[in-house]
Motif scaffolding. Structure first.
Motif, short mmCIF file in Angstrom:
data_model
loop_
_atom_site.label_atom_id
_atom_site.label_comp_id
_atom_site.label_asym_id
_atom_site.label_seq_id
_atom_site.Cartn_x
_atom_site.Cartn_y
_atom_site.Cartn_z
N TYR A 92 0.82 -1.20 0.00
CA TYR A 92 0.00 0.00 0.00
C TYR A 92 0.86 1.26 0.00
CZ TYR A 92 -3.63 3.36 0.90
OH TYR A 92 -4.48 4.43 0.77
N THR A 93 1.88 1.31 0.87
CA THR A 93 2.71 2.51 0.94
C THR A 93 3.47 2.74 -0.36
OG1 THR A 93 4.44 1.18 2.02
CG2 THR A 93 2.98 2.45 3.45
N TYR A 94 3.93 1.67 -0.98
CA TYR A 94 4.65 1.78 -2.26
C TYR A 94 3.73 2.33 -3.35
CZ TYR A 94 7.10 0.22 -6.50
OH TYR A 94 7.71 0.15 -7.73
N MET A 95 2.53 1.77 -3.44
CA MET A 95 1.60 2.23 -4.47
C MET A 95 1.11 3.66 -4.19
SD MET A 95 1.20 0.14 -6.94
CE MET A 95 1.65 -1.55 -7.36
N ALA A 96 0.93 4.00 -2.92
CA ALA A 96 0.52 5.37 -2.59
C ALA A 96 1.61 6.37 -2.97
CB ALA A 96 0.20 5.47 -1.10
N SER A 97 2.87 5.99 -2.78
CA SER A 97 3.97 6.86 -3.17
C SER A 97 3.98 7.07 -4.68
CB SER A 97 5.30 6.26 -2.70
OG SER A 97 6.38 7.10 -3.04
N ILE A 98 3.73 6.00 -5.41
CA ILE A 98 3.65 6.12 -6.88
C ILE A 98 2.50 7.04 -7.27
CG2 ILE A 98 3.11 4.86 -9.00
CD1 ILE A 98 4.59 2.47 -7.85
N ASP A 99 1.34 6.87 -6.62
CA ASP A 99 0.15 7.65 -6.95
C ASP A 99 0.40 9.14 -6.73
OD1 ASP A 99 -2.51 8.15 -7.64
OD2 ASP A 99 -3.17 8.03 -5.55
N HIS A 100 1.10 9.50 -5.65
CA HIS A 100 1.34 10.91 -5.34
C HIS A 100 2.57 11.47 -6.06
CE1 HIS A 100 -1.74 11.47 -2.27
NE2 HIS A 100 -1.43 10.27 -1.80
N GLY A 101 3.45 10.60 -6.52
CA GLY A 101 4.66 11.07 -7.18
C GLY A 101 4.91 10.31 -8.46
N ASN A 102 5.93 9.45 -8.47
CA ASN A 102 6.19 8.62 -9.64
C ASN A 102 6.89 7.33 -9.22
OD1 ASN A 102 9.23 9.00 -9.84
ND2 ASN A 102 8.57 11.14 -10.10
N ALA A 103 6.92 6.38 -10.12
CA ALA A 103 7.44 5.05 -9.81
C ALA A 103 8.94 5.07 -9.53
CB ALA A 103 7.13 4.09 -10.97
#
Length: 312
Positions: A92-103
């Protein structure tokens, strides 16, 4: 070991690492271009991939372990906690970071986990700080500074929510790595990770059930991206990594697994067109150098291969 077997192992681990890295970039496209919700993608990804990994264990490996892991109360309790506080938290934290920023940034920040493990073991007096550890921390901190600021103290070049979620992803991965050790010592990786994914996905389903999603308006290519993230970027990536261990040394798989952040950065910049400054490239180089150094010299117990096990 035959040369053919070794070649197969190399192809498997490199394919798995690239699948992981590209999977994060494809997830970013799903979030930001097609409006896919993070909770839905995480729960769906975990449930489907977890069930598929358990199916692989049932069909080709020791199927008795699938239920044996639940027969001991202490082991079952640890597995549930691992699924919730380890697997689900990491995903969840990894995907949330992608959602707010980039991969690219999310993947590199998650790779801070080995440094966090070093700090944890030193503070707990379970290990002595070595010169290699000091160099690892310097590369990690310097790389993060350049990555997040692009060399300017005026402000962050990455949204703050993406940074916070990315650092939390690294913390979650550190916990995931250390907490899984007793389980992985007794049971096959496919069993532990398969159940952990299923548990995490089932728990998140109470917030956003996979079956409650309006996907009717998505174009055909979006469905292809979803299949890639779930099948290639999750299930096959982990399976390939595990299979590569049959013909390669763990240090080799960890080293080649470093292709993941490189794949994430390159696809984020050149496929999605995300801006990346000179100092961010230097920061990326520092972080990848840290990863390579850990893989080449060996790392503390529990840190080797941590990222590969968690990027599912």
């Amino acid at each position: 070991m035959s040369q053919k077997s070794r070649t197969t192992g190399l192809l498997l681990v490199m394919s798995g690492a690239v699948f992981w890295g590209v999977g994060g970039t494809v997830s970013q496209k799903l979030f930001q271009q097609y409006g896919i919700e993070v909770n839905w993608l995480v729960s769906t990804r975990l449930l489907i991939a977890g069930i598929l990994l358990l199916a692989v264990q049932f069909l080709w490996k020791d199927r008795s372990q699938i239920l044996d892991v639940w027969r001991n109360k202490a082991t079952a309790f640890r597995l549930v906690l691992f699924g919730l506080l380890g697997m689900l938290a990491v995903q969840y934290t990894y995907m949330a970071s992608i959602d707010h920023g980039n991969a690219a940034v999310a993947t590199l920040l998650q790779y801070l986990a080995p440094v966090m493990i070093i700090v944890y073991t030193v503070l707990r007096k379970q290990a002595i700080l070595s010169s290699r550890d000091i160099m690892t921390v310097i590369l990690a901190l310097g790389g993060c500074f350049l990555l997040l600021t692009n060399g300017s103290l005026a402000g962050l070049s990455v949204p703050m929510p993406a940074v916070v979620w990315g650092v939390l992803s690294g913390v979650s991965l550190a916990f995931y790595t250390l907490y899984a050790v007793p389980l992985l010592a007794r049971f096959d990786s496919l069993v532990i990770v398969g159940w952990a994914m299923t548990i995490g996905g089932a728990a998140l389903s109470f917030i956003h059930p996979p079956w409650r999603a309006d996907l009717a308006g998505l174009p055909p290519e979006a469905y292809g991206y979803l299949v890639f993230v779930i099948l290639f970027g999750t299930m096959l990536a982990f399976w390939f990594y595990i299979e590569s261990l049959q013909s390669l040394a763990p240090k080799e798989t960890s080293l080649l697994g470093s292709l993941e952040p490189l794949a994430a950065v390159l696809t984020t910049v050149f496929w999605l067109g995300e801006p990346f400054g000179l100092f961010q490239w230097l920061g990326t180089g520092c972080l990848i150098g840290m990863i390579l150094m850990l893989a080449l010299t060996g790392s503390r117990k529990g840190t080797g291969g941590a990222q590969q096990a968690a990027d599912l």
